[in-house]
Design an enzyme around this catalytic site. Structure first.
Site, PDB file in Angstrom:
ATOM      1  N   ILE A 432       0.819  -1.210   0.000  1.00  0.00           N
ATOM      2  CA  ILE A 432       0.000   0.000   0.000  1.00  0.00           C
ATOM      3  C   ILE A 432       0.854   1.261   0.000  1.00  0.00           C
ATOM      4  O   ILE A 432       0.378   2.337  -0.309  1.00  0.00           O
ATOM      5  CB  ILE A 432      -0.976  -0.024   1.195  1.00  0.00           C
ATOM      6  N   TRP A 562      -8.535  14.404   7.743  1.00  0.00           N
ATOM      7  CA  TRP A 562      -7.563  14.138   8.795  1.00  0.00           C
ATOM      8  C   TRP A 562      -6.809  15.398   9.215  1.00  0.00           C
ATOM      9  O   TRP A 562      -5.727  15.319   9.789  1.00  0.00           O
ATOM     10  CB  TRP A 562      -6.605  13.033   8.368  1.00  0.00           C
ATOM     11  N   HIS A 696      -2.383  -4.223  11.359  1.00  0.00           N
ATOM     12  CA  HIS A 696      -2.509  -3.632  12.697  1.00  0.00           C
ATOM     13  C   HIS A 696      -2.107  -4.612  13.789  1.00  0.00           C
ATOM     14  O   HIS A 696      -2.167  -4.293  14.970  1.00  0.00           O
ATOM     15  CB  HIS A 696      -3.947  -3.163  12.930  1.00  0.00           C
TER      16      HIS A 696
END
Length: 756
Positions: A432, A562, A696
């Site tokens: 990614i 964000w 994660h």
């Protein structure tokens, strides 16, 4: 007037909780030392609220990882695979949050999703048919007693029964309705224990009430609370809502025997109209959310006083409250040494918002509130000028036409051109974007910022890391490479620092999940790009390989979502300004032979209104075109990728397809791949890469596990459309686990590819 806070930031003024937790995970400190850090932080948070005269101070808003997860553990909602590890209670909680791979076993973490329309993430409780919801934990009560020992009275905070059952994932035949009795008894047991301990109030958070509610939802809510409230005894129950209005259940809330109702008057568009139309019950306290818990700009007392004064005429008892937990803003301005005082005076972080509560209370105690010095100083601030406008930027945005949002040729023609150009194998592998940000990488950036090394030394280090990253990617056999993003502190902050119109902080950290904190930029004025931002490193990486190299950018909607946005212009206007700046970067990358460009929109869904009726008019009508504006000017052979966090996109999948990217990667490993069904149902044209493993978690997925995941995807996705990639960027992962996981990913793809 009394004041109330819904919740307070957990990580500490200087991220003390993050650093202590990470030391614990590494085995550098004991669990007792971690608990001491938690106790120190809780006491500091309670004391600062007490010093500012907050009347209703929350407890149990602290968490070592996540409040929803804490609620699940309190109420025995712990799947058997975690119980079987036989770990201590906090270690079990961490296993549920992060996964576990060790001598006790190997289990994945629970699913993680965005907390409504914020950048905070919660752990999804998992309920199977054998789950027995009952009160088994003590954390809620322990923290109440802990505060009492310091002579601080608190209102314990707990996720409400309705929200808990609605957010849970059900893995068996039973659904929420099947657990009503158990949930009712569990919450009744909580109230009984609080009565025993002498608590005056409990705050039950029910943000699910601000979403679209069906008749079945209303029946579930009424059934739950008819039972729970019948057992409340002397403890007063505050049902707390936030992130919107309660238009679907306002009258039901008034009819039930709650002692207090918390209503958001910042994001709740119809909140005031509801109180005007239906009034407010005399036997209840209105906890009025009038201080913004999400943004960092100073409260304008003039507007807030007008609102409070009207509410005091409509409701007998009014408490001034935050609109939501202050978890979503930074801790304090005290450690911002570089921001000019003239700039800082416009901001209020969590600690400064406490001071605003104290000021509002003092103003309202005056016979003439508008003569108060607090009020006069506030008006002076808002009547001043910040000199933020850029006429050239505004003119460029105003000149946009429909053609600027349309990419030609159409997708099918582009696809054929790109297939011929890149000649990638089936199931092409990629990542990614980011690679581990080691201590060495962070030290290099820190040394440069502090002036300890020269710019050339800083850049040479990054070039060396890029060369190392490219060589390793080629060695393990990835098909489309990235440069690793070693120069970037954050996927949004980095771009904000390169653009005009943003300002930045040193320590304005906000918790995103667990130990992950972000430092959002602040949109100060009109936004533009004055020079290339990523071209130098991307072009260098391109020179090191014959394989396709992805240029990595963050999209306009994510940069805006964000960041802390301006409140003086519409979000749409800021989004288009950012889109034009990123468009310039896209075209520069293309001119430098970067033939694949990924424009991440990780936060696309984040600001989607919670009510479906508002999706198009308030958000998607400008968010999707803003993305198209970024890439509509590239040539047909330049392949555009984008990435989105989490798989909660089934209901806007057609809008995502309308972004007109060539490849979209989704975070999907913790989901049940429902996103793929939605893709198939709508005839999704874009090629897709659902994440095959969870970044994660520190777990290293096995080759067999990854192959099984790919076969499940291939049952639903045409092999010609499927890409193979991790869930998200690898910035937060360790070096060893990252390369081991990627080796397994490439091997799994090759072995599956060989069977096609």
């Amino acid at each position: 007037m009394k004041t109330s806070i819904i919740g307070y930031p957990r990580v500490g003024a200087l991220r003390e909780l993050k650093f202590a937790s990470e030391k614990f995970f590494k085995g550098e400190i004991s669990i007792d030392e971690l608990h001491r850090t938690g106790a120190d932080l809780r006491l500091a948070h309670w004391k600062i609220q007490q010093q500012n005269g907050i009347d209703y101070i929350p407890s149990n808003d602290f968490s070592f990882y996540d409040g929803v997860l804490d609620t699940a553990c309190l109420l025995n909602i712990v799947p058997e695979r975690y119980r079987a590890l036989n770990l201590p209670p906090l270690a079990t909680t961490f296993a549920m949050a992060r996964g576990y791979q060790g001598p006790q076993g190997d289990v994945k973490a629970l699913a993680m999703k965005k907390w409504y329309n914020t950048n905070y993430h919660y752990m999804v409780p998992e309920i199977d048919d054998s789950t027995r919801i009952r009160l088994t934990g003590t954390k809620l009560f322990d923290e109440l007693l802990e505060a009492k020992q310091h002579q601080i009275a608190t209102k314990p905070v707990l996720i409400g029964a309705f929200t808990l059952l609605k957010l849970a994932k059900y893995t068996g035949a039973k659904q929420a309705d099947d657990f009503v009795q158990e949930a009712t008894e569990a919450y009744a047991a909580v109230l009984a224990k609080l009565n025993e301990l002498g608590a005056e109030w409990i705050q039950l958070d029910e943000p699910q009430l601000v979403t679209d509610l069906s008749p079945e939802d209303l029946a579930l809510f009424a059934k739950l609370y008819s039972g729970i409230l019948s057992a409340k005894g002397n403890v007063k129950v505050l049902v707390q809502t936030y992130f919107g209005d309660v238009r679907d259940c306002y009258q039901e809330l008034q009819a039930l025997p709650f002692d207090g109702i918390g209503i958001d008057f910042i994001e709740g568009k119809k909140s005031l109209a509801l109180v005007r139309q239906y009034g407010f019950a005399d036997d209840k306290v209105l906890f009025a959310g009038v201080v913004n818990g999400k943004n960092i700009w100073r409260n304008r007392f003039k507007s807030t006083l007008v609102l409070i004064q009207e509410l005091r005429e409509l409701a007998r008892q009014v408490v001034i409250s935050s609109s939501c937990s202050l978890l979503h803003v930074p801790y304090t301005l005290k450690h911002e040494a570089k921001l000019p005082e003239e700039t800082k005076r416009h901001f209020a972080f969590a600690e400064e918002k406490l001071q605003e509560f104290a000021a509002l209370k003092a103003i309202l105690e005056q016979p003439d509130p508008y003569s108060s010095s607090y009020y006069q100083q506030n008006e002076e601030l808002f009547n001043g000028s910040r000199l933020i406008n850029n006429e050239a930027v505004q003119a460029r945005t105003a000149a946009l036409s429909e053609a600027d949002f349309t990419k030609l040729p159409e997708f099918s023609e582009r696809l054929a051109i790109q297939k011929s150009k890149f000649r990638l194998p089936p199931l092409p592998t990629t990542t990614i974007g980011s690679f581990p940000q080691t201590a060495e990488v962070r030290a290099n950036r820190f040394s440069f910022k502090k002036g300890a090394i020269s710019e050339e030394q800083y850049k040479q280090f990054n070039r060396d890391k890029i060369a190392e990253c490219i060589a390793l990617q080629e060695e393990i056999g990835l098909d489309v490479l990235v440069h690793g993003e070693y120069e970037r502190n954050d996927m949004v902050e980095y771009f904000g620092e390169c653009l005009e119109g943003f300002i930045f902080t040193e320590n304005a950290w906000v918790q995103s999940y667990g130990t992950r904190c972000v430092k959002p930029p602040i949109v100060w004025g009109d936004i533009s790009r004055s020079k290339p931002m990523t071209v130098e490193y991307s072009a260098y990486a391109r020179s090191l390989t014959n394989k396709p190299m992805k240029g990595m950018l963050t999209g306009p909607v994510t940069i805006l979502n964000w960041s802390f946005p301006r409140e003086d212009i519409q979000l749409k206007d800021s989004a288009l300004q950012i889109a034009l700046a990123i468009r310039d970067e896209v075209l520069d990358l293309e001119a430098n032979r970067i033939e694949i460009i990924q424009i991440d929109e990780a936060a696309l869904r984040e600001k989607l209104p919670l009510r479906q009726s508002d999706w198009q008019s308030e958000y998607l009508s400008w968010a999707i075109p803003a993305f198209r504006l970024v890439h509509s000017g590239v040539q047909a052979q330049t392949q555009i990728h984008t990435h989105m966090c989490y798989s909660q996109f089934s209901d806007i999948i057609r809008d995502i397809d309308a972004m007109d990217a060539d490849v979209i990667t989704f975070e999907a490993s913790r989901s049940d791949l429902a996103i793929i069904d939605a893709i198939n149902e709508c005839g999704f044209q874009t090629e897709v890469g659902p994440g095959v493993y969870d970044i994660h978690s520190p777990r290293i997925p096995s080759v067999d596990e990854l192959k099984q995941g790919l076969h499940r995807m291939l049952d639903k996705i045409d092999v010609a459309k499927l890409w193979v990639n991790p869930d998200c960027g690898l910035k937060t992962r360790g070096v060893t686990e990252t390369w081991a996981s990627l080796r397994h990913l490439v091997q799994a793809a090759r072995e599956v590819r060989a069977t096609l």
